[in-house]
Design an enzyme around this catalytic site. Structure first.
Site, mmCIF file in Angstrom:
data_model
loop_
_atom_site.group_PDB
_atom_site.id
_atom_site.type_symbol
_atom_site.label_atom_id
_atom_site.label_comp_id
_atom_site.label_asym_id
_atom_site.label_seq_id
_atom_site.Cartn_x
_atom_site.Cartn_y
_atom_site.Cartn_z
ATOM 1 N N HIS A 228 48.516 31.586 74.041
ATOM 2 C CA HIS A 228 49.647 32.327 73.486
ATOM 3 C C HIS A 228 50.967 31.988 74.163
ATOM 4 C CE1 HIS A 228 48.568 35.190 76.830
ATOM 5 N NE2 HIS A 228 49.879 35.277 76.902
ATOM 6 N N GLY A 336 53.700 37.792 82.737
ATOM 7 C CA GLY A 336 53.930 36.589 83.532
ATOM 8 C C GLY A 336 52.658 36.048 84.136
ATOM 9 N N SER A 338 49.885 35.700 82.449
ATOM 10 C CA SER A 338 49.118 35.023 81.405
ATOM 11 C C SER A 338 48.819 33.573 81.776
ATOM 12 C CB SER A 338 49.892 35.043 80.086
ATOM 13 O OG SER A 338 49.786 36.284 79.446
#
Length: 384
Positions: A228, A336, A338
């Site tokens: 993502h 952040g 991820s």
């Protein structure tokens, strides 16, 4: 550049360093085979300390648990093969320090116990529960449904519904159809899951456009991270705003994984950043930790935190769409983080996808298993 800055580059990027800065040579990146075996190297004192802090263990308990979990990883593969069609799932039991294996046939008990596992009888096999989950995966889930996964301990598929939406008509309709698909238990959760990408913050590991994410694990030729964070072709900049490479493959939703090639003076190393909480962790393989095992996460926002594996093969219903085959943990995370690293001992587990909560009040986080990413793109994990 100061040495402390160089170390931050290596670890906050989750396993990348600038070859120009560190003077690395091509020999440093010579390929080695992907391994899924556990290391016999002793646990670092810093890792044990982190487990004491996050899991509420004594030093002796943390050290013993790491050894027990390493043994459980080895038992799980053999026990599953021995159980055959009777296999109903497995999990690590922290109280006994053993892997528990569920079977549907009493005749399988002795053979499975001979592998070193504890055995419990259940009604539904893993195959039956997986089939139920697959039927639920085919349904269109509303926003008030957070996730669903096979839970061998409950002997059913657990569907998590956001408490505030449990009485919504579309949620009630989804639950009714899910129950018709097979053995299902409905539980309530406080918040809906969301991904952990964030806007640009100076000094953190990598950026795509105005999004900041964290690097997961080095592979030969690049690194893996969350899908993502960007689409294929997107340019990636490092902590110092220098060009690293581009997203070579990316999938989200349905999956949440991606890989980025590494060039322009950047190099891969088999290390996960400890952020000063623990020593920097070497990656020695990707042996999968069982449900119930301890696990830790490294990310560019909330740094290093530990917890346990809560569930596997969970479908997470983000606002952008459902993501399948995720692993749920009790580890916290924040925007952040991820794409960052989930690691158990010295074994790579997966890349951070999303969750709910934060590292002040707590929460839960999901990751995409790393072996699935490696297989999807034909990548080889960089190991020590």
């Amino acid at each position: 550049m100061r040495r402390t800055t160089v170390l931050r580059t290596v670890l906050s990027a989750g396993l990348l360093v600038s070859a120009a800065t560190l003077g690395l040579t091509q020999a440093a990146a010579d390929e080695a085979p992907l391994t899924a075996t556990a290391s016999r190297a002793p646990a670092s004192s810093a890792l044990v300390s982190a487990m004491q802090h996050d899991l509420g263990l004594t030093k002796r308990q943390a050290t013993a648990r790491l050894a027990q979990e390493t043994a459980a990883r080895g038992v799980e593969t053999t026990a599953r093969r021995v159980a055959g069609a009777s296999y109903g799932g497995s999990w690590f039991d922290a109280k006994s320090g053993k892997l528990v294996v569920a079977v549907t046939e009493a005749a399988s008990r002795d053979a499975v116990e001979a592998t070193g596992a504890r055995v419990t009888l259940v009604r539904h096999s893993q195959r039956q529960l997986d089939a139920t989950k697959a039927r639920i995966d085919a349904l269109d889930a509303p926003a008030g449904v957070g996730s669903w996964h096979v839970d061998p301990r409950a002997g059913s598929v657990v569907v998590d519904v956001v408490s505030a939406h449990k009485d919504d008509n579309d949620v009630r309709s989804f639950v009714a159809r899910a129950r018709a698909a097979g053995p299902v238990v409905v539980r309530q959760t406080d918040k809906a899951p969301s991904t952990f990408a964030a806007g640009t913050v100076g000094g953190d590991p990598y950026y795509t456009g105005n999004v900041r994410c964290s690097i997961g694990f080095s592979v030969y030729g690049g690194f893996v991270t969350a899908g993502h964070c960007a689409q294929p072709g997107a340019s990636v900049r490092g902590w110092d705003n220098s060009y690293i490479g581009n997203f070579q493959g990316s999938s989200f939703p349905d999956n949440d994984y991606a890989w980025v090639n590494v060039g322009s003076g950047w190099w891969t190393v088999p290390v996960v950043l400890g952020w000063g909480t623990v020593s920097d962790q070497l990656v020695r393989g990707s042996g999968e930790a069982p449900v119930g095992a301890s696990i830790c996460r490294s990310g560019s926002t909330s740094h290093w935190h530990c917890g346990t594996v809560l569930a596997k093969n969970e479908t997470v219903n983000y606002s952008q769409g459902a993501v399948h085959q995720m692993t749920k943990t009790s580890v916290c995370a924040e925007p952040g983080d991820s794409g960052g690293s989930f690691i158990s001992g010295d074994q790579a587990q997966g890349v951070t996808s999303g969750g709910w909560g934060n590292c002040t009040s707590g929460g839960e986080t999901w990751y995409q298993p790393v072996n699935e990413i490696l297989n999807r793109y034909g990548l080889r994990l960089h190991t020590a």
